[in-house]
Design an enzyme around this catalytic site. Sequence first.
Site, short mmCIF file in Angstrom:
data_model
loop_
_atom_site.label_atom_id
_atom_site.label_comp_id
_atom_site.label_asym_id
_atom_site.label_seq_id
_atom_site.Cartn_x
_atom_site.Cartn_y
_atom_site.Cartn_z
N PRO A 13 67.42 53.84 18.34
CA PRO A 13 66.74 54.54 19.41
C PRO A 13 66.65 56.06 19.21
O PRO A 13 67.60 56.68 18.73
CB PRO A 13 67.57 54.22 20.66
CG PRO A 13 68.88 53.76 20.14
CD PRO A 13 68.59 53.11 18.83
N ASN A 14 65.52 56.58 19.58
CA ASN A 14 65.21 58.03 19.56
C ASN A 14 65.02 58.60 18.16
O ASN A 14 64.66 59.77 18.03
CB ASN A 14 66.28 58.83 20.33
CG ASN A 14 66.36 58.44 21.77
OD1 ASN A 14 65.34 58.47 22.45
ND2 ASN A 14 67.51 58.01 22.25
N ARG A 21 63.11 66.30 17.97
CA ARG A 21 64.27 66.06 18.82
C ARG A 21 65.46 66.89 18.32
O ARG A 21 65.92 66.70 17.19
CB ARG A 21 64.62 64.58 18.70
CG ARG A 21 65.92 64.18 19.32
CD ARG A 21 66.35 62.82 18.81
NE ARG A 21 67.55 62.43 19.50
CZ ARG A 21 68.42 61.54 19.04
NH1 ARG A 21 68.20 60.94 17.88
NH2 ARG A 21 69.50 61.26 19.73
N TYR A 26 69.49 67.52 14.23
CA TYR A 26 68.99 66.43 13.40
C TYR A 26 68.02 66.86 12.30
O TYR A 26 67.59 66.04 11.50
CB TYR A 26 68.31 65.37 14.29
CG TYR A 26 69.28 64.76 15.28
CD1 TYR A 26 70.39 64.04 14.85
CD2 TYR A 26 69.10 64.92 16.65
CE1 TYR A 26 71.29 63.48 15.75
CE2 TYR A 26 69.99 64.36 17.57
CZ TYR A 26 71.08 63.65 17.11
OH TYR A 26 71.96 63.10 18.00
N ASN A 77 70.91 53.45 10.67
CA ASN A 77 71.34 54.49 11.59
C ASN A 77 71.10 53.93 12.98
O ASN A 77 69.96 53.92 13.46
CB ASN A 77 70.55 55.79 11.39
CG ASN A 77 71.03 56.88 12.34
OD1 ASN A 77 71.76 56.62 13.29
ND2 ASN A 77 70.60 58.11 12.10
N ALA A 80 72.33 55.96 19.19
CA ALA A 80 73.32 55.85 20.27
C ALA A 80 73.93 54.45 20.36
O ALA A 80 75.04 54.29 20.89
CB ALA A 80 72.66 56.22 21.60
N GLU A 101 76.19 52.52 6.95
CA GLU A 101 75.86 53.17 8.22
C GLU A 101 75.62 54.66 7.94
O GLU A 101 76.42 55.30 7.25
CB GLU A 101 77.03 52.99 9.19
CG GLU A 101 76.83 53.66 10.54
CD GLU A 101 78.07 53.49 11.44
OE1 GLU A 101 79.01 52.73 11.07
OE2 GLU A 101 78.10 54.13 12.50
N HIS A 103 74.54 58.51 9.66
CA HIS A 103 74.24 59.40 10.78
C HIS A 103 73.82 60.74 10.21
O HIS A 103 74.47 61.25 9.29
CB HIS A 103 75.46 59.60 11.68
CG HIS A 103 75.93 58.32 12.30
ND1 HIS A 103 75.30 57.77 13.39
CD2 HIS A 103 76.91 57.47 11.94
CE1 HIS A 103 75.90 56.62 13.69
NE2 HIS A 103 76.88 56.42 12.83
N ARG A 110 81.26 66.18 17.05
CA ARG A 110 80.48 66.26 18.29
C ARG A 110 81.29 65.71 19.48
O ARG A 110 82.51 65.64 19.41
CB ARG A 110 79.16 65.52 18.09
CG ARG A 110 78.36 66.13 16.92
CD ARG A 110 77.02 65.48 16.73
NE ARG A 110 76.18 65.65 17.93
CZ ARG A 110 75.08 64.94 18.16
NH1 ARG A 110 74.70 64.02 17.29
NH2 ARG A 110 74.37 65.14 19.25
C1 DQA Z 1 72.96 59.83 15.35
C2 DQA Z 1 74.21 60.22 16.15
C3 DQA Z 1 74.26 59.47 17.48
O1 DQA Z 1 75.41 59.86 18.21
C4 DQA Z 1 73.04 59.80 18.31
O2 DQA Z 1 73.06 59.05 19.50
C5 DQA Z 1 71.77 59.59 17.55
C6 DQA Z 1 71.70 60.01 16.16
C7 DQA Z 1 72.83 60.68 14.07
O3 DQA Z 1 72.01 60.28 13.22
O4 DQA Z 1 73.47 61.70 13.91
O5 DQA Z 1 70.78 59.14 18.11
O6 DQA Z 1 73.09 58.47 14.96
#
Ligand code: DQA
Length: 152
Positions: A13-14, A21, A26, A77, A80, A101, A103, A110
């Site tokens: 998501p996102n 964003r 990011y 990835n 959230a 995985e 990020h 964070r």
């Molecule tokens: C994320 C880190 C997560 O905490 C966050 O909710 C994201 C992006 C990252 O790529 O740093 O959406 O996965």
Amino acid sequence: MAKTPEILLLNGPNLNMLGTRQPEVYGRATLADVEAMCQARAKELGLALDCRQSNSEGEIVGWVQAVRGKCAGIVINPGAYSHTSVAILDALLAVDAPVVEVHLSNIHRREAFRHHSYVSQAAHGVICGFGAEGYLMALDGLAQLIDTGKKV
Ligand code: DQA
């Protein structure tokens, strides 16, 4: 000739909002930029890459279930959902291919709620804090695992 190993690259998501964003967290690369970089690296590594993004937990679970026994590895990835989703963890645990995985940000620097990832329990390895480069590291790592068949 041996079949080209297939890798599934999943963004949660996102991550469709990458580039606009919170660029200070990011980066400025869009998801399309990231996927293009990954396609290029996969080609160099002799891997076929299927890139997908979803804002829906159920859709991600469905995609993971569908590649059982069919793909050589997964780069994910989970956004959230990393911090909340036992369902994605369970789906990944049922896959017999290595999972990496990724990020973009260093989740450990964070907020406390980002420090724990359910998904990590299903991951061969975790890469965080290297921005978009982290996806390329994940592909390099998977290519090595597939090549050597070695699990550390
Ligand atoms: C994320 C880190 C997560 O905490 C966050 O909710 C994201 C992006 C990252 O790529 O740093 O959406 O996965």
